[in-house]
Structures are given as structure tokens and as C-alpha cells.
Design a protein around this motif. Structure first.
Motif, PDB file in Angstrom:
ATOM      1  N   PRO A 187       0.848  -1.202   0.000  1.00  0.00           N
ATOM      2  CA  PRO A 187       0.000   0.000   0.000  1.00  0.00           C
ATOM      3  C   PRO A 187       0.880   1.247   0.000  1.00  0.00           C
ATOM      4  O   PRO A 187       1.656   1.457   0.935  1.00  0.00           O
ATOM      5  CB  PRO A 187      -0.784  -0.127   1.323  1.00  0.00           C
ATOM      6  CG  PRO A 187      -0.619  -1.555   1.762  1.00  0.00           C
ATOM      7  CD  PRO A 187       0.694  -2.001   1.221  1.00  0.00           C
ATOM      8  N   VAL A 188       0.756   2.046  -1.071  1.00  0.00           N
ATOM      9  CA  VAL A 188       1.644   3.202  -1.191  1.00  0.00           C
ATOM     10  C   VAL A 188       1.274   4.301  -0.202  1.00  0.00           C
ATOM     11  O   VAL A 188       1.939   5.321  -0.132  1.00  0.00           O
ATOM     12  CB  VAL A 188       1.665   3.777  -2.627  1.00  0.00           C
ATOM     13  CG1 VAL A 188       2.381   2.840  -3.562  1.00  0.00           C
ATOM     14  CG2 VAL A 188       0.272   4.060  -3.126  1.00  0.00           C
ATOM     15  N   SER A 189       0.230   4.071   0.583  1.00  0.00           N
ATOM     16  CA  SER A 189      -0.124   5.053   1.608  1.00  0.00           C
ATOM     17  C   SER A 189       0.865   5.039   2.769  1.00  0.00           C
ATOM     18  O   SER A 189       0.988   6.018   3.484  1.00  0.00           O
ATOM     19  CB  SER A 189      -1.534   4.773   2.123  1.00  0.00           C
ATOM     20  OG  SER A 189      -1.623   3.437   2.565  1.00  0.00           O
ATOM     21  N   PHE A 204      -0.169  14.275   3.475  1.00  0.00           N
ATOM     22  CA  PHE A 204      -0.937  14.071   2.253  1.00  0.00           C
ATOM     23  C   PHE A 204      -0.069  14.296   1.018  1.00  0.00           C
ATOM     24  O   PHE A 204      -0.067  13.480   0.091  1.00  0.00           O
ATOM     25  CB  PHE A 204      -2.148  15.018   2.227  1.00  0.00           C
ATOM     26  CG  PHE A 204      -2.932  14.931   0.949  1.00  0.00           C
ATOM     27  CD1 PHE A 204      -3.754  13.836   0.693  1.00  0.00           C
ATOM     28  CD2 PHE A 204      -2.817  15.917  -0.026  1.00  0.00           C
ATOM     29  CE1 PHE A 204      -4.454  13.742  -0.503  1.00  0.00           C
ATOM     30  CE2 PHE A 204      -3.527  15.823  -1.210  1.00  0.00           C
ATOM     31  CZ  PHE A 204      -4.347  14.739  -1.446  1.00  0.00           C
ATOM     32  N   ARG A 207       2.277  11.598   0.355  1.00  0.00           N
ATOM     33  CA  ARG A 207       1.601  10.437  -0.235  1.00  0.00           C
ATOM     34  C   ARG A 207       1.360  10.645  -1.734  1.00  0.00           C
ATOM     35  O   ARG A 207       1.436   9.706  -2.527  1.00  0.00           O
ATOM     36  CB  ARG A 207       0.304  10.126   0.512  1.00  0.00           C
ATOM     37  CG  ARG A 207       0.587   9.553   1.899  1.00  0.00           C
ATOM     38  CD  ARG A 207      -0.616   8.912   2.547  1.00  0.00           C
ATOM     39  NE  ARG A 207      -1.616   9.870   2.947  1.00  0.00           N
ATOM     40  CZ  ARG A 207      -2.814   9.969   2.413  1.00  0.00           C
ATOM     41  NH1 ARG A 207      -3.182   9.139   1.446  1.00  0.00           N
ATOM     42  NH2 ARG A 207      -3.664  10.867   2.842  1.00  0.00           N
ATOM     43  N   VAL A 208       1.068  11.895  -2.107  1.00  0.00           N
ATOM     44  CA  VAL A 208       0.915  12.195  -3.537  1.00  0.00           C
ATOM     45  C   VAL A 208       2.243  11.939  -4.262  1.00  0.00           C
ATOM     46  O   VAL A 208       2.289  11.284  -5.307  1.00  0.00           O
ATOM     47  CB  VAL A 208       0.471  13.666  -3.741  1.00  0.00           C
ATOM     48  CG1 VAL A 208       0.511  14.035  -5.221  1.00  0.00           C
ATOM     49  CG2 VAL A 208      -0.934  13.874  -3.175  1.00  0.00           C
ATOM     50  N   MET A 211       2.907   8.266  -4.547  1.00  0.00           N
ATOM     51  CA  MET A 211       2.085   7.680  -5.612  1.00  0.00           C
ATOM     52  C   MET A 211       2.695   7.996  -6.978  1.00  0.00           C
ATOM     53  O   MET A 211       2.739   7.129  -7.865  1.00  0.00           O
ATOM     54  CB  MET A 211       0.660   8.244  -5.524  1.00  0.00           C
ATOM     55  CG  MET A 211      -0.270   7.804  -6.636  1.00  0.00           C
ATOM     56  SD  MET A 211      -0.648   6.035  -6.575  1.00  0.00           S
ATOM     57  CE  MET A 211      -2.003   6.025  -5.397  1.00  0.00           C
TER      58      MET A 211
ATOM     59  N   HIS B 486      -6.146   3.336   1.673  1.00  0.00           N
ATOM     60  CA  HIS B 486      -6.284   2.822   0.309  1.00  0.00           C
ATOM     61  C   HIS B 486      -5.945   3.883  -0.748  1.00  0.00           C
ATOM     62  O   HIS B 486      -6.251   3.696  -1.929  1.00  0.00           O
ATOM     63  CB  HIS B 486      -7.697   2.283   0.096  1.00  0.00           C
ATOM     64  CG  HIS B 486      -7.977   1.064   0.925  1.00  0.00           C
ATOM     65  ND1 HIS B 486      -7.406  -0.153   0.657  1.00  0.00           N
ATOM     66  CD2 HIS B 486      -8.724   0.876   2.043  1.00  0.00           C
ATOM     67  CE1 HIS B 486      -7.801  -1.045   1.560  1.00  0.00           C
ATOM     68  NE2 HIS B 486      -8.606  -0.442   2.407  1.00  0.00           N
ATOM     69  N   SER B 487      -5.371   5.011  -0.332  1.00  0.00           N
ATOM     70  CA  SER B 487      -4.927   6.088  -1.234  1.00  0.00           C
ATOM     71  C   SER B 487      -6.073   6.669  -2.052  1.00  0.00           C
ATOM     72  O   SER B 487      -5.827   7.237  -3.122  1.00  0.00           O
ATOM     73  CB  SER B 487      -3.825   5.596  -2.189  1.00  0.00           C
ATOM     74  OG  SER B 487      -2.673   5.271  -1.464  1.00  0.00           O
ATOM     75  N   ASP B 489      -7.891   9.252  -1.428  1.00  0.00           N
ATOM     76  CA  ASP B 489      -7.805  10.718  -1.493  1.00  0.00           C
ATOM     77  C   ASP B 489      -6.766  11.150  -2.537  1.00  0.00           C
ATOM     78  O   ASP B 489      -6.999  12.075  -3.318  1.00  0.00           O
ATOM     79  CB  ASP B 489      -7.507  11.330  -0.113  1.00  0.00           C
ATOM     80  CG  ASP B 489      -6.386  10.604   0.628  1.00  0.00           C
ATOM     81  OD1 ASP B 489      -5.830   9.636   0.064  1.00  0.00           O
ATOM     82  OD2 ASP B 489      -6.067  10.998   1.756  1.00  0.00           O
ATOM     83  N   VAL B 490      -5.641  10.429  -2.561  1.00  0.00           N
ATOM     84  CA  VAL B 490      -4.589  10.758  -3.534  1.00  0.00           C
ATOM     85  C   VAL B 490      -5.079  10.463  -4.951  1.00  0.00           C
ATOM     86  O   VAL B 490      -4.919  11.292  -5.866  1.00  0.00           O
ATOM     87  CB  VAL B 490      -3.311   9.949  -3.227  1.00  0.00           C
ATOM     88  CG1 VAL B 490      -2.285  10.128  -4.338  1.00  0.00           C
ATOM     89  CG2 VAL B 490      -2.726  10.382  -1.891  1.00  0.00           C
ATOM     90  N   ILE B 491      -5.711   9.298  -5.118  1.00  0.00           N
ATOM     91  CA  ILE B 491      -6.235   8.941  -6.446  1.00  0.00           C
ATOM     92  C   ILE B 491      -7.278   9.971  -6.880  1.00  0.00           C
ATOM     93  O   ILE B 491      -7.296  10.410  -8.037  1.00  0.00           O
ATOM     94  CB  ILE B 491      -6.835   7.513  -6.425  1.00  0.00           C
ATOM     95  CG1 ILE B 491      -5.707   6.496  -6.229  1.00  0.00           C
ATOM     96  CG2 ILE B 491      -7.603   7.210  -7.710  1.00  0.00           C
ATOM     97  CD1 ILE B 491      -6.184   5.083  -5.952  1.00  0.00           C
ATOM     98  N   LEU B 493      -7.431  13.132  -6.022  1.00  0.00           N
ATOM     99  CA  LEU B 493      -6.738  14.359  -6.440  1.00  0.00           C
ATOM    100  C   LEU B 493      -6.151  14.203  -7.839  1.00  0.00           C
ATOM    101  O   LEU B 493      -6.318  15.081  -8.696  1.00  0.00           O
ATOM    102  CB  LEU B 493      -5.617  14.683  -5.448  1.00  0.00           C
ATOM    103  CG  LEU B 493      -4.791  15.913  -5.832  1.00  0.00           C
ATOM    104  CD1 LEU B 493      -5.483  17.180  -5.375  1.00  0.00           C
ATOM    105  CD2 LEU B 493      -3.382  15.841  -5.293  1.00  0.00           C
TER     106      LEU B 493
END
Lengths: 525, 525
Positions: A187-189, A204, A207-208, A211, B486-487, B489-491, B493
Motif C-alpha cells: 500500500p503506497v499510503s 498528504f 503520499r501524492v 504515488m 487505500h490512497s 484521497d490521492v487517487i 486528487l
């Protein structure tokens, strides 16, 4: 409360005489692999190493292995030192000058081209082997028990598949990223991806960024690395074989990693952690070095080594380093292959080579100035020596970050290094006991394991040899389509059923209401 | 090629004298826990067990532990045997008669009510402890090193949190499902969920069923089990504490599981596998039993035990079993506490109790008729004895399936059992060598590990005692919100940015086109 656990390999009938085919990666990776091979040889196994004629470190003749040398038609014959030094000089220039976007992109492009070139050469090595019928026949006839390989250049999996042999990986990096990403849920989180210098607790925006690096690594893998091998798979194997599945189907992953260093993350039953397998107690120093170390008195010694790359560090940086060292009461042993800084202090001994493990294990050594290669880091953890980090290239930034967030290292940006901030960093690590305490705690945890990681590695290689694989530890879920693996088809069905039920219910209600309304209307009329 | 690895615990200063607080689960779970406690006691640790006054198996006095007995105001005092027999009889009736939906639902409801009742009682035990100030003070003053608990009833985590102590789980089941599901990524596309009798290779409809069971288990956990503990957390702890996070934050999970039995699946660095830790070499049989076994000659012996529940099997089933046995040339040793079947053959010895491990390790024993409890299964794997499975309740169906897909067991539906199909199943396992071969292979793999699983368990319990936890092996990602984990929020964005870029691009194109068109129009006019 301290427990001592001793693991003894007892020789029994048939222990000796296994046959191991090895596909190593050259450079610093070979240092690790060679250690394993020496131990395997010492345990009575016959080791055969596949190398190219232009190998940097992998010698044709060695007492502990046979070798098979493949000559590539268009091999790069550049020396490793020159290759990396050119690389380093360019990167420092870009980092320092806040280079233009074009310069940055052109440098990245050059990196990717080198990567592609490396994998192209590796794939050509396979072609040379496969086309050499007598070589393949002899490999087949030798009846190896296992193929051991470093999947940084994963061409060996193709040969193993051709010979129908089980495989063991000696791995940290694979194709274009960190090994786990190919085989375990990641999980990349909270799992940092390769190239992204973040911890497992991210904001946040981190995390971006993580990703972004994840997607980038996937693209590099899919479009730059894998195609070289895909072409071979298409040419030499049945249509149902996939290069990526060969990687994922490896029996045992000997992961050069330990969780005192790496952040906790999901793993798989066939991943065995051998981080720090190269570590061992220190031996006495040569007399003249011991004398120098003892001359430091109560102040102790600082050891510095930036690996073989330091030759590439510009003089304006090395002279800042020398100036800072000169102001310390400590003695300094500095492994340095480049030009001698003119302002070197009397307390600093410049050496071309040093017994690094023996020095780090010496009680007088107080701190280690290091570039953050994993070998040095694990030796430092093993001996409990805190680090002043000067990362230069590749994974060194990520490696040192892992020690920094645990309070065991103080990391500097080498492009912004001055004698003042370097001296400050040195003083901080020397005089703030939290660095030493943190490193000691990591050392305690690292050493407290049921079995030395080198024994663990040997055990599992021989396990695969005994049982002709380890399929019971290996999931085959990678053979599922991505939407099935993530249950998207099942979720789709359930949502469709839910929607249908809702529609039928709402439809029925609407129908009933409208019937009721119609009945009422005539009455009203 | 066989390697012998011997692991020796060497006593050193300070090994002895650790203090361990234990929260066990009664019934068959206690058999496992007690074994660990005996070994911990033998290694010099002081063990204190928390039990209720109405415990089935956990005695107040034992040579290897102290106990703290809590009296619950409204405890169920039913005997375990009666409890499970009532349960079994009802379930067999429902399965056999193809019962009505109402009867099935009412039975399920009864099961869930029992589950809720068990957890309610466990939570009340915590209330009794927390309200007893002098008990809590004395627990605090004792300065335990670690809390060891079976999270089938996870109330101990609350006490451990109150006492600020690290925890170790001795676990297979937790609250309402299999342990991994609380702590490791568990893709339901290939990881069977508790209650769903499928392998790791599922058809689409099996994956739908597995997803259904997964959602059901989550609902049971969230709405039936957890609320009992959530209430206590709310009452006794700060608002930032969550019961589920206490479960997930456990230092070490000693998982009673081995991958010769369980399907490969993702795991975590703080999960340690100790499946089969109860297994040991067999001892000689009592003389009269040895004589009976030897009298079987070349045909060998079949051992049958359905645990303590067999009393609940109706006579029409046991008489079919007896009739099938009577037709065999083998001798049979049948552990049976119920009514003696009238048609019992001369070759069958009925016993109330038997030294199961010693029998399974006897070379004359050819097959094991078992209900599929994990203790029996691991003993069978350890000794390489193939199984004829008659699963009755709970996880027994899933357990036996795991052996069946590996070719080491032949499983029958007990509600459809006749003398003919039972005899056929026996003959198949006795005469088709693939069952014995498969079980021997599992046995080889199971025994081939660097350390006996019991030693592994002891090592990691003491590891947690030495280091006051194992936080470096434990991710804290469970503290993230589900959408961050599960990312999503990043996905979100990235998708928004992508959409915006697309919109801007399309908008610009439209704008340009329309300008171009406008310019052309006047010309045309």
C-alpha cells in the motif's frame, strides 16, 4: 533476561555436493553475492557463476567457484569507477546549480537510457546462452539443484525456466524498484516507493509524491525494462509464459533487509530477511592503525568513507570537509581516493583502503561519516556506531532517511555542505548521546534473532535444493487478471445486484402509488 | 542433502524470572495455551493465569502457574460437552433434513446470540477487574513483563493497555474471524475467509461466496462482537483509544499456523508462525495397546477420533461406521465416548481415551479418521498419517479442505455417510499410495524448519520481554483513515487534476476552433 541462542549446522550424510548456478549483478551487488557463494562453497556445494567477459569485479577464476564467461558482441567496457564518477559529477552539478528543467530532464533521460542499455545487454547475454546449444546441453546435463540470482538484472530467471530449475533471489532491488513491490501487497499510503525519500508516516503531499514515484516506477518497468525480456520470452518460450510471472514465481526471496532498518510493511511467506548477513565481529587492527586509533585518547576516532565514489567529489567540497575535521579534538580516518585536500588537519589520516568492519567495531570509534550504501549501514548498525550521512546517489538518500527518522543518523545535503554546518553535524552526533543510544537500540534489536542472517540464507537455499522448490510458500495469485485479483468483478456484480434490487423496489413502490392515485382520481371526479 | 539444524537455548545471566500475565480462552484453545505455559514455566518464568470461577478446563491450581479467579455475576455454568453436543445435534438435524429457511435462520441466530453472550461475559470480566481497585493495584505492582493472550476472546488487550504492557497473541481466530484479517492485507480474491470452505484457487462464484463471507464476518465483528469492548474502551480509556487499534497494535502474533497447512497469503513482519508447536516424537504405547496394534500384522491399524464431541453423533451414523470397519482386515482403535454400536466388529477396539500422538507416530498406523480439529491435523502431518475426514462443526470443514486439496485427506459429508461410502473412502486412503505420499511430503516440509515452532514461540515471547515490545516490526498504518490507507484521497486528487487538464485542453481547442470558425465566417459572407 538476555538469551543466547546458538544455531549449529550439523553435517550429515548427503549434505555435500549440491550444484548451484549463479547469475550475479556486478559492482557493489557482487560483494554481497560473493559472500554467500564463499559460504555455500565452504558447505561443500559446487558453485558456477555466469559472468560477461567485461565484468568489473567478477573474476573468471576464484577458489570458491567455477565460471562461465559469455562474450557479448556489443558490450560496454567502461570501468565502473569512471561510469559512476561521470554520473555523480553530473548529478552534483544539477543539484547544486538548481539546473534548468531541460538540463534536469536530459539528465533523467540519460539515466533511463543507461538503465535500458544495462537490461538490453543482460537480455543479449541470454540470447548468447540460448543460441549456444552445446552450452545449454552441458548446463542441462550438469543437473543443477537451484539457480541463485540477483534480480537487479533478472535475466537468470529465463535460463532457470529453460532448465526447469527452482530459483532463489538474493535481492533488494528488482528491475526498476524495490523487491517487495513485485511480490507482496505494497500500500503506497505507508510503504515508501523506490526513489521517494519519505518515511512510513507521510503527509498528504508526501503520499501524492509517493504515488507519483510508484506510477513512475511502474512505467519504467513496463516500458523500459520488461520489453527487453518480453521479447526473449516471446522468442524462446510458449505463449502462456510471461516474464513478469517468472519473476513473481520465484521460490524464495532472500531479502537483503532487516526491519531495524526498513519500515514495517506487508510481506509474503516465501520472503526471508537476511539484512546484515555480511556483518561479523571485528578483528584486531593492523598495529600502525591501532596505534593511531589509541593516540586519540578519550576523544576517540571518527571514520569516514564515501565508498569508491569519493574520487568524484569536487575539491571545494573535500576541502570544506577537511577544514571541519581539522577543528576537532578527535582523530579522523578518512578513506579517500581523490586529490589530497591542501588544508588537511594533523588529526586526519587519509587512507586508500581501510578495514571498515574492524574499525567500526573498535571501541574508540565514535561516529561514521558515510554515504549511505547498505553494506556500511548494516556494519554501523551491527556495531552501534551513529552516522553523519552524506548521501550522493541512488538509494543512499532513502537509506540514510531510515536511520535519521530513528534518531541514529544526522544527514546533510552534500551540495549545501560548508565547513560550519558539517562541523555542527559532527559535534551534534559526537556530543548528543541520543544518536549513540538510538544506534545501540537498533544494534540490540538487529542482533537479537534466532539465527544469524547468513545461516538463514544458507538454510533456505538448501531448503529449495532439498525439496526442489518451495511452492507451498508461494502464492500463484499473480496469475489472476488484475480486476479479479482486486475483486473488481465481484464488487461489480454485487453492486449490479444491489442496484437492480433498489430499482425493482423503487419501481414496485412507484407502480403501487400510481395505481392508488389512479383509483383515487375517478372517485374525486 | 538433508541438513540437521539444532537450536540450543543457552542459559545466561538474567534469563530466569520474567513475569507473564496470561488471558487464555477455555476449551480446546486452552490445550494449546497450557503447553506454552508449561514451557515458559520450565524456562524459569512466573506465569499468572486469569480465569473465571466457572472455567471448564483452566484449573485454579496447577504446578506451573498461579491463577487469578474472577467471579462473574451472571456466568453461564453449562458444561462444555453439553454445550457443544446440543449444538452438534441441532446442526446435524438441519443439514440432514434440508431444513426450512426459518429453521436455518433461527439456528444461525442462536449461534450469533451465543457468540455475543460469550463476548459479553468476557467484557464483564474486564469490568470486574477494573472495578477491583486492589486487584488492579496488585497487578500494577507486580510489574509484569508481557501479557500473553488468546484473542479468540480479546478482553486481555484492555487490561494490558491499562497496565501499559506489551502484548503477545497466541492466535488463530480473533473476535469473529481468522487472525490475519485484522492485521495483514487479505485479498479475498485468493485468501479464503473464515466460514467459507474454498481453496486459494477459486472460481468466480466461489469468489462471490468468499466476498459474502468476508462482508458477513465484518458485520458480525462490527455489530455483534466489538460493541461489547467498545463500551468498555469508552468507559475506561481516553477518547483517542479504539478497541480495534488495541488489537491491531499487538507486538507479536504467534500464529498457530504453518504453510504446509494454510494457503500462502500476505503476512506481516510481526507475525510468527508456530503451527504444529504441540507436535513431538511418539513415545512407546502401553503394553496392551502395543499388543493390539502388533496383532494387526501386515494390514496395520486405523485410528479414529472425533474429539470429545462424538458422544453427540446419532447411533444411526456410528453403526454405519462400525459396519464399515467390521469389513476391513485392518485393526481399528476408535476413541468413542457414546453408546457402543451393537454391530461392532471383532477388529475394532473402543476406547474412552487414547495416546493419540503416540499412536499416530506408530509405524503400524495406516490412516486416521478425524473430525479435523487442528491439534489432530498437525499431529497427523507431523507423523505423515493420511486422513479420512468427518468434519462436524466450525473450522473443521475448512481445515480438512486444506488437506484434501493437497491430496492428503479424503473428506466425507457425515450427514450422507453410509457403510458403503465410508468403506470406499477407507479403502481409497489405505490402498491408493498418493494419500500417504502427499502426507509424507507435507510432513517433510513441516519438519524442515530452522527451529522447532515451540522454541520459536518461546523465543519471540522472550524477545518482547527483553525489548519491552517489538514496535519496529509493527506497522501503525491501521491508524490511518480507510480512504487514506487505500490512497483514495490521492487517487481522487490525481483524477481531478487529470480531469481539469483534459477540460482545459479541450476547452482551449474548442475556443481556438470557434475563433477560427468565426474568422472564416465573415470571409465567407
Amino acid at each position: 533476561m538476555r538469551l543466547v541462542v546458538s544455531v549449529c549446522f550439523l553435517s550429515g550424510p548427503g549434505v555435500q555436493g549440491g550444484k548451484i548456478l549463479v547469475f550475479p549483478v556486478d559492482g557493489s551487488h557482487w560483494v554481497n553475492m560473493d559472500l554467500l557463494l564463499q559460504s555455500l562453497h565452504a558447505r561443500g556445494h559446487e558453485v558456477t557463476v555466469v559472468r560477461t567477459a567485461t565484468s568489473w569485479y567478477i573474476k573468471e577464476k576464484a577458489p570458491h567457484y567455477h565460471s562461465i564467461t559469455i562474450t557479448l558482441p556489443e558490450a560496454i567496457s567502461m570501468e565502473e569507477q569512471d561510469f559512476f564518477v561521470t554520473f555523480l559529477v553530473k548529478m552534483l552539478a544539477i543539484q547544486k546549480q538548481g539546473a534548468s528543467v531541460m538540463a534536469f530532464l536530459s539528465f533523467q533521460w540519460e539515466m533511463l537510457t543507461s538503465l535500458s542499455q544495462m537490461h538490453y545487454q543482460a537480455s543479449q547475454l541470454v540470447v548468447e546462452m540460448f543460441e549456444n546449444k552445446s552450452l545449454m546441453q552441458s548446463l542441462h546435463d550438469t543437473q543443477y539443484d537451484v539457480v541463485l540470482l540477483d534480480p537487479g538484472l533478472p535475466f537468470g530467471v529465463l535460463v532457470a525456466h529453460k532448465l526447469k530449475l527452482p530459483t532463489v533471489f538474493n535481492v533488494r532491488w528488482i528491475t526498476s524498484g524495490e523487491g517487495h513491490f513485485v511480490v507482496a501487497p505494497s500500500p503506497v499510503s505507508y510503504v515508501p516507493t523506490s526513489g521517494c525519500v519519505v518515511s512510513d508516516k507521510m503527509t498528504f503531499w508526501q503520499r501524492v509524491k509517493n504515488m507519483f514515484h510508484y506510477l513512475l516506477n511502474i512505467c519504467i518497468d513496463r516500458f523500459i525494462v520488461s520489453p527487453h525480456y518480453d521479447r526473449l520470452v516471446e522468442r524462446y518460450f510458449d505463449p502462456d509464459v510471461s516474464f513478469y510471472h517468472l519473476l513473481q514465481g520465484t521460490d524464495i526471496w532472500l531479502m537483503r533487509m532487516d526491519f531495524v532498518f526498513e519500515f514495517p510493511r506487508p510481506t509474503m511467506p516465501n520472503i526471508v530477511y537476511i539484512g546484515g548477513f555480511q556483518c561479523k565481529p571485528s578483528k584486531p587492527l593492523p598495529p600502525e592503525l591501532e596505534e593511531f586509533v589509541q593516540s586519540s585518547g578519550e576523544h576517540g576516532v571518527i571514520v569516514m568513507s564515501l565508498g569508491t565514489l569519493v574520487k568524484g567529489l569536487p575539491v571545494e567540497i573535500t576541502s570544506e570537509i577537511a577544514a571541519a575535521f581539522a577543528q576537532l579534538p578527535q582523530k579522523v580516518i578518512w578513506r579517500h581516493a581523490g586529490e589530497r585536500p591542501s588544508n588537511l588537519g594533523n588529526n586526519t589520516l587519509l587512507v586508500k583502503w581501510m578495514p571498515q568492519n574492524d574499525l567500526l567495531g573498535h571501541p574508540k570509534v565514535k561516529a561514521f561519516v558515510a554515504h549511505g550504501g547498505t553494506n556500511g549501514i548494516y556494519e554501523s548498525i551491527y556495531h552501534g556506531v551513529p552516522i553523519i550521512g552524506l548521501p550522493l546517489l541512488f538509494d543512499q538518500f532513502e537509506n540514510l532517511l531510515r536511520l535519521e527518522v530513528r534518531g541514529a543518523a544526522n544527514v546533510l545535503d552534500v551540495t549545501k555542505l560548508t565547513r560550519e554546518n558539517f562541523l555542527e553535524a559532527l559535534q551534534e552526533v559526537l556530543h548528543n548521546p541520543s544518536y549513540k543510544n538510538s544506534m545501540n537500540r537498533l544494534s540490540d534489536l538487529h542482533r537479537d534473532r534466532p539465527m544469524h542472517p547468513l545461516d538463514t540464507a544458507l538454510y533456505w537455499i538448501e531448503f529449495v535444493m532439498r525439496h526442489k522448490g518451495a511452492s507451498h510458500l508461494r502464492t500463484e495469485s499473480y496469475k489472476m487478471s488484475w480486476y479479479s485479483y482486486h475483486s473488481l468483478d465481484v464488487i461489480g456484480l454485487l453492486l449490479a445486484v444491489l442496484l437492480m434490487l433498489t430499482a425493482v423496489t423503487l419501481g414496485s413502490i412507484w407502480f403501487l402509488c400510481s395505481r392508488l392515485c389512479r383509483r383515487r382520481k375517478p372517485k374525486q371526479e
